[in-house]
Design an enzyme around this catalytic site. Structure first.
Site, mmCIF file in Angstrom:
data_model
loop_
_atom_site.group_PDB
_atom_site.id
_atom_site.type_symbol
_atom_site.label_atom_id
_atom_site.label_comp_id
_atom_site.label_asym_id
_atom_site.label_seq_id
_atom_site.Cartn_x
_atom_site.Cartn_y
_atom_site.Cartn_z
ATOM 1 N N MET A 1 40.019 25.461 -78.984
ATOM 2 C CA MET A 1 39.666 26.313 -80.124
ATOM 3 C C MET A 1 38.148 26.529 -80.142
ATOM 4 O O MET A 1 37.374 25.581 -80.000
ATOM 5 C CB MET A 1 40.110 25.676 -81.438
ATOM 6 C CG MET A 1 41.606 25.526 -81.597
ATOM 7 S SD MET A 1 42.088 25.056 -83.274
ATOM 8 C CE MET A 1 41.282 23.458 -83.467
ATOM 9 N N CYS B 1 36.781 29.297 -82.450
ATOM 10 C CA CYS B 1 36.381 30.144 -83.569
ATOM 11 C C CYS B 1 37.450 30.101 -84.658
ATOM 12 O O CYS B 1 38.508 29.479 -84.498
ATOM 13 C CB CYS B 1 36.164 31.584 -83.119
ATOM 14 S SG CYS B 1 37.667 32.354 -82.466
ATOM 15 N N CYS C 1 40.899 31.242 -83.648
ATOM 16 C CA CYS C 1 41.718 30.203 -83.017
ATOM 17 C C CYS C 1 42.419 29.354 -84.079
ATOM 18 O O CYS C 1 43.592 28.975 -83.923
ATOM 19 C CB CYS C 1 40.850 29.308 -82.136
ATOM 20 S SG CYS C 1 40.046 30.150 -80.759
ATOM 21 N N TYR D 1 46.859 26.641 -76.628
ATOM 22 C CA TYR D 1 45.872 25.590 -76.859
ATOM 23 C C TYR D 1 46.448 24.264 -76.370
ATOM 24 O O TYR D 1 47.639 24.161 -76.057
ATOM 25 C CB TYR D 1 45.487 25.524 -78.337
ATOM 26 C CG TYR D 1 44.906 26.832 -78.832
ATOM 27 C CD1 TYR D 1 43.568 27.134 -78.619
ATOM 28 C CD2 TYR D 1 45.713 27.788 -79.461
ATOM 29 C CE1 TYR D 1 43.031 28.355 -79.035
ATOM 30 C CE2 TYR D 1 45.196 29.005 -79.872
ATOM 31 C CZ TYR D 1 43.855 29.275 -79.653
ATOM 32 O OH TYR D 1 43.334 30.488 -80.046
ATOM 33 N N CYS E 1 16.027 -0.068 -97.320
ATOM 34 C CA CYS E 1 15.267 1.157 -97.061
ATOM 35 C C CYS E 1 14.095 1.332 -98.013
ATOM 36 O O CYS E 1 12.953 1.480 -97.595
ATOM 37 C CB CYS E 1 16.187 2.369 -97.136
ATOM 38 S SG CYS E 1 15.332 3.919 -96.784
ATOM 39 N N CYS F 1 12.384 1.758 -94.633
ATOM 40 C CA CYS F 1 11.930 3.133 -94.396
ATOM 41 C C CYS F 1 10.700 3.506 -95.209
ATOM 42 O O CYS F 1 9.685 3.946 -94.658
ATOM 43 C CB CYS F 1 13.048 4.124 -94.730
ATOM 44 S SG CYS F 1 14.685 3.647 -94.170
ATOM 45 N N CYS G 1 4.079 34.730 -73.804
ATOM 46 C CA CYS G 1 4.378 34.121 -75.098
ATOM 47 C C CYS G 1 5.559 34.844 -75.742
ATOM 48 O O CYS G 1 5.600 36.064 -75.777
ATOM 49 C CB CYS G 1 3.171 34.201 -76.025
ATOM 50 S SG CYS G 1 1.787 33.188 -75.485
ATOM 51 N N CYS G 2 6.514 34.056 -76.233
ATOM 52 C CA CYS G 2 7.686 34.577 -76.952
ATOM 53 C C CYS G 2 8.663 35.325 -76.051
ATOM 54 O O CYS G 2 9.658 35.881 -76.536
ATOM 55 C CB CYS G 2 7.293 35.490 -78.113
ATOM 56 S SG CYS G 2 6.129 34.740 -79.249
#
Length: 546
Positions: free
Chosen positions: A11, A13, A16, A63, A122, A127, A543-544
């Site tokens: 599957m 999507c 599916c 499937y 934490c 943390c 660049c890019c």
């Protein structure tokens, strides 16, 4: 009617999902739920319909059905009848509060038992205090070592006592806002004291026995100390006591270089100490991909941190204020001396005082509580979550498990713990972030893989920062090009890894990353550039360019 869960491969999507759902509807299945992201279908079948019929229907829909599990609904707690409480939670950290809030939402009468400081590891000793001090150390380091010519910055000696005072104020504020104040806001009870099981429905606290229909054990973990001759006779530090020092030592030796040793070792290096990290294995973070180990080793070495690898610990002694660590490396003896010694060799679950055998709760070889995929222990009335189970040692995992536990224990649901995609971050500079499978793990699972490794000096954000030691690595399925794992050493790697987590969780492909616009001059652009690197040399792109 019987309820089933079946794994379904192929599957990709929502269409599916619809195909599988229709196929199951056609054989008389009811309450069908199909999720292509999870790769599973949930449905109910009349007693006269065999589950094999459902599998055949999925095959005919093109499937591949896999493992089938019959789901037996948990018994929903009958709230408000016999017993003192519906739900007793032992511990008061992230898992405990998440679970308490969830249970209160079902209308349960909840009590939380805490023997120490509310809030758990934490916010109190993990943390929050470590990361605020790490930020202070990073600023101090940059003030003394900024990479830009024309900038004249400097730093004087650190007043650690003032830093620790400020850190403690932040910890107190967040403890109250995110934990203590929520007790009254949600209406559960806090009982101060140490809990010990008397039987499977009763605990004793402060000499008084109290009962509950369900329990959650969320007592966390604490520093583990290795067996090294002489260590118990030395004034060593743990991750807890190190964060209360009032003076930066001239020299700090660290036994262990996992995430705790790396973070706290670099913290004190940045505050001005000479730091030596010592470990048994030949390379840092040996469970990570080699490129990650190499990148962080290079970064720490460039910063001036001493790394001692492949060490066998022979003994430790104290001579006045000096601690001496005797090691053997490649057959040669060496003594590492320091004013302070940090032991950072992992954590152990806090289960010793709970008297778990009286409750029929099984523990593992390290004392961790054994749970099933529903967060349930070997006693069906008792659940466990967080570090006490020795799962991934992250507060967000603990909170997730605590919520699941309450839904199952009080709500009578059948929610499975799903820790297939858990991001992890080590807050060094540069930081280390990882999610999904390493290259080795992917191969062990039978994948044929492709990898992409991109040095940080190919990422524009790193170039303008003038900090180019690091790496991006992608691991992908060679057949489908689905992203299986992402591993990063870079500034802000922890921010980037969330996008990578979504890619791994939802089955995005290398092409998906390539085709998605990435903001220029962000570290997150490294994900796209690493995806392009599978078949192009990004150094030869403008660049890019894509």
């Amino acid at each position: 009617m019987k309820k089933y869960r079946v794994n379904v491969q192929g599957m990709t999507c929502s269409g599916c999902e619809q195909h599988v759902s229709v196929a199951l509807d056609n054989i008389g299945a009811k309450n069908v739920e199909v999720d292509f992201r999870k790769g599973e279908a949930l449905f109910e079948l009349p007693n006269d319909v065999e589950v094999g019929t459902a599998k055949q229907a999925i095959v005919e829909a093109k499937y591949q059905p896999g493992e089938v599990e019959e789901i037996h609904p948990l018994v929903k707690v009958n709230l408000g009848n016999e017993g003192d409480y519906d739900y007793i939670i032992i511990g008061s950290g992230g898992a405990a509060f998440s679970s308490a809030i969830e249970a209160v939402g079902y209308g349960a009468k909840v009590a939380m038992i805490e023997r120490g400081t509310v809030g758990g590891t934490c916010v109190n000793i993990g943390c929050v205090p470590s990361k605020t001090l790490l930020r202070a150390g990073e600023i101090n380091h940059l003030a003394k070592n900024n990479p830009f010519i024309g900038l004249h910055t400097s730093a004087s000696d650190v007043d650690l006592a003032l830093l620790v005072k400020q850190k403690n104020e932040l910890v107190s504020q967040l403890r109250n806002e995110k934990y203590v104040n929520l007790i009254d806001a949600y209406g559960f009870e806090l009982i101060k004291g140490e809990a010990k099981f008397v039987n499977e429905i009763t605990v004793e606290v402060n000499g008084k026995q109290i009962t509950a229909k369900r329990f959650l054990i969320a007592t966390g973990a604490s520093p583990s100390v290795p067996t090294i001759p002489g260590l118990t006779e030395v004034d060593y530090l743990t991750s807890t006591s190190l964060l209360e020092l009032k003076k930066v030592p001239k020299r700090l030796a660290v036994i262990g270089s996992g995430y705790i040793g790396l973070e706290l070792g670099q913290l004190f290096h940045n505050l001005g100490a000479e730091v030596t990290l010592i470990q048994r294995s030949e390379r840092l973070l040996k469970e990570y991909d080699p490129e990650i180990s190499e990148a962080i080793t290079k970064a720490l070495t460039e910063q001036g941190i001493n790394l001692v690898t492949g060490a066998t610990y022979e003994s430790i002694e104290q001579d006045g204020d000096i601690k001496k660590v005797h090691v053997e490396i490649n057959g040669k003896k060496r003594i590492i001396e320091a004013e302070q010694l940090l032991v950072a060799t992992g954590r152990k679950p806090n289960t010793e005082s709970l008297n778990l055998q009286a409750a029929g709760v099984t523990v593992g070889s390290l004392g961790e509580i054994v749970i099933d995929e529903y967060s349930k222990t070997t006693n069906s009335r008792i659940y466990a979550a967080g570090d006490v189970t020795l799962g991934p040692q992250f507060v967000y995992v603990a909170a997730y498990q605590g919520g699941i536990a309450a839904r199952n224990a009080i709500g009578g649901l059948n929610r499975k713990i799903n820790l297939k995609v858990v991001p992890g971050v080590t807050f060094t500079t540069p930081s280390i972030a990882t999610v999904g499978l390493t290259e080795q793990q992917a191969k062990e699972k039978g994948f044929k893989i492709k990898t992409s490794v991109l040095s940080l000096d190919a990422i524009p954000r790193a170039l303008v920062n003038r900090e180019t030691t690091g790496v991006f690595k992608l691991v992908a399925d060679a057949k489908t090009l689905k992203v299986l794992g992402v591993h990063i050493v870079a500034e802000n790697a922890g921010e980037v890894i969330y996008a990578a987590t979504l890619a791994v969780k939802f089955g995005l492909t290398v092409e998906d990353l390539r085709e998605t616009l990435a903001p220029y001059l962000t570290m997150a652009e490294g994900l796209k550039l690493a995806a392009i690197t599978f078949d192009k040399d990004v150094s030869k792109l403008s660049c890019c360019a894509v």
